[in-house]
Enzyme design. Structure first.
Site, PDB file in Angstrom:
ATOM      1  N   ASP A 149      -6.810  -8.521   1.018  1.00 47.31           N
ATOM      2  CA  ASP A 149      -5.653  -9.406   1.071  1.00 47.31           C
ATOM      3  C   ASP A 149      -4.436  -8.603   0.635  1.00 47.31           C
ATOM      4  OD1 ASP A 149      -3.712 -11.300   0.730  1.00 47.31           O
ATOM      5  OD2 ASP A 149      -4.685 -12.298  -0.966  1.00 47.31           O
ATOM      6  N   GLY A 152       1.198  -9.792   0.750  1.00 45.35           N
ATOM      7  CA  GLY A 152       2.613  -9.630   1.027  1.00 45.35           C
ATOM      8  C   GLY A 152       2.952  -8.176   1.253  1.00 45.35           C
ATOM      9  N   SER A 156       6.870  -0.419  -1.920  1.00 47.23           N
ATOM     10  CA  SER A 156       7.102   0.957  -1.477  1.00 47.23           C
ATOM     11  C   SER A 156       7.315   1.022   0.030  1.00 47.23           C
ATOM     12  CB  SER A 156       5.918   1.844  -1.869  1.00 47.23           C
ATOM     13  OG  SER A 156       5.782   1.911  -3.266  1.00 47.23           O
ATOM     14  N   ALA A 158       8.434  -1.433   1.997  1.00 50.95           N
ATOM     15  CA  ALA A 158       9.714  -2.065   2.318  1.00 50.95           C
ATOM     16  C   ALA A 158      10.881  -1.126   2.017  1.00 50.95           C
ATOM     17  CB  ALA A 158       9.854  -3.364   1.529  1.00 50.95           C
ATOM     18  N   ASP A 195       1.490   1.399 -10.782  1.00 49.61           N
ATOM     19  CA  ASP A 195       1.247   1.194  -9.361  1.00 49.61           C
ATOM     20  C   ASP A 195       2.128   2.099  -8.501  1.00 49.61           C
ATOM     21  OD1 ASP A 195      -0.371  -0.779 -10.299  1.00 49.61           O
ATOM     22  OD2 ASP A 195       0.467  -2.380  -9.068  1.00 49.61           O
TER      23      ASP A 195
END
Length: 429
Positions: A149, A152, A156, A158, A195
């Site tokens: 999943d 969204g 990074s 975007a 992250d």
């Protein structure tokens, strides 16, 4: 298996070309891998040291410049279309500045606000807030690896798409800061830079080390026999991702930000006790000897959070040595200890995750395991002997449903446990 495949790249280029009325040769594809954090969980927001690596699965964002200020995005996994303009002013949802007192209840946007395209708007906010004026929007399509999943759009991905469309040249370390702005300022999530660092700095087969206080980072290469698993597969490793069936976004979970608040409160108590109350209340500013001398002054919850921080930093240091020497068994034991501290001291997770973690530890060939997604989502990660990965995955698929039949029933048999390999950093094709 290399990711993305040429077939995957071709398919996403074809979709975007049809959306935009452009040729497939005009379509760029941002590859944003998923990351794992084998050691160093829950310390990045306190300026601790972390280890991370990416896997050969993640998010693909195909795009072309829109020829106007409009951004139009579709998703292969979520309904609807995200539309906005790059000349709009996007305000932060919750601005939290460095060192600010944290209200644990002021945790996040409401679930209704958390639509799948939120990171694209956050990327625009981050670029605008640091003085970039964009004139070119994008038309894009996003999809995640099968069985995962994507929740969204990757921040990074975007950022890279908007920067490329507008001719901006931005270094990975600058984009780590932009990603932090998206999550801390725009979303109000009190995480650190783990992250972003993993996604933007990793290299295939390496362990990425970062000091989250100084942003010093380096790649820890494994011995040749681990790096060249094709030559000696019997000495290699695989990465297992096991899913519990729980679905939870960090930004909708008040527990995440409350833990960060408790860590800062612990830092404040320790700094005050040592006569350094003017120092910013982060645990990285507390020397280990100060912690040992004054930890008795911490109330029980704060004592647990501080114990996790200082013990986790120690595990990261030991883990770097184990990885560099190829001692996967020692590295795995540290992973497992990290997972236990996340449960006992950081107090994240819930019964299904605890049970999944314990099942992984019993699986054949598993060196070590811990939660993934900060323990506030529904996934565990394990390092496993490459020769026994299939056997281990089968074991988990059989044993976990015995403990959690309802949650397990929400997972397809083929994607309940994924066998992955080490990945590379984010890049654009």
């Amino acid at each position: 298996m290399s990711w993305p495949t040429q077939d995957e790249l071709h398919e996403i280029r074809k979709i975007v070309s049809e959306m935009a009325g452009k040729g497939t040769e005009d379509v760029r594809v941002v590859v944003s891998p998923y990351r794992i954090c084998p050691l160093g969980a829950h310390v990045d927001h306190q300026g601790g040291i972390i280890s991370a690596m990416t896997i050969n699965k993640g998010i693909l964002l195909g795009f072309v410049p829109s020829g106007s200020t409009e951004v139009a995005l579709r998703s292969g996994q979520f309904k609807g279309e995200v539309r906005f303009r790059v000349n709009e002013n996007h305000k932060s949802r919750q601005t939290i500045s460095k060192g600010e007192e944290i209200n644990a209840d002021k945790s996040s946007p409401s679930p209704d606000e958390f639509e799948w395209g939120i990171y694209a708007r956050g990327a625009l906010y981050a670029l605008q807030s640091r003085g970039n004026h964009l004139a070119q929007g994008i038309i894009g399509y996003i999809c995640g690896s099968e069985g995962l999943d994507s929740s969204g759009l990757s921040s990074s991905a975007a950022l890279t798409a908007l920067e490329t469309a507008n001719g901006l040249t931005v270094s990975p370390t600058e984009n780590i800061e932009y990603d932090r702005v998206i999550e801390n300022e725009y979303l109000g999530l009190r995480n650190g830079i783990l992250d972003q660092s993993a996604i933007l700095l990793s290299s295939h087969g390496c362990l990425t080390y970062m000091n989250c206080k100084t942003t010093e980072h380096k790649l820890i290469r494994p011995p040749k026999f681990l790096e060249d698993q094709e030559a000696e597969p019997q000495k290699g490793y695989k990465i297992l991702l096991a899913f519990s069936g729980l679905r939870q976004a960090l930004t909708n979970n008040p527990g995440y930000n409350s833990r960060v608040a408790e860590c800062q409160e612990a830092a404040k108590v320790l700094l005050n006790a040592s006569g350094n109350k003017e120092v910013e209340p982060f645990l990285c500013n507390v020397k280990p000897e100060v912690y040992e001398a004054h930890k008795f002054k911490l109330e029980p919850n704060l004592a647990k959070r501080a114990e996790h921080y200082f013990s986790e930093n120690m595990r990261v240091r030991k883990g770097l040595e184990a990885w560099a020497s190829g001692d996967l068994r020692a590295f795995g034991e540290l992973m497992t200890a990290s997972g236990l501290s996340s449960i006992k001291n950081y107090e994240c997770g819930c019964e299904p995750l605890f049970q999944l973690y314990e099942v992984l530890l019993r699986a054949p060939g598993v060196f070590g395991a811990r939660f993934s997604g900060a323990g506030f989502r529904g996934c565990c990660v394990a390092l496993v002997d490459a020769a026994r990965a299939t056997e281990a995955a089968k074991f988990v698929r059989v044993e976990y449903p015995k403990l959690q039949p309802v949650f397990a029933s929400q997972l397809s048999h083929g994607t309940a446990v994924l066998i992955c390999e080490a990945g590379d950093c984010a890049r654009i094709f």
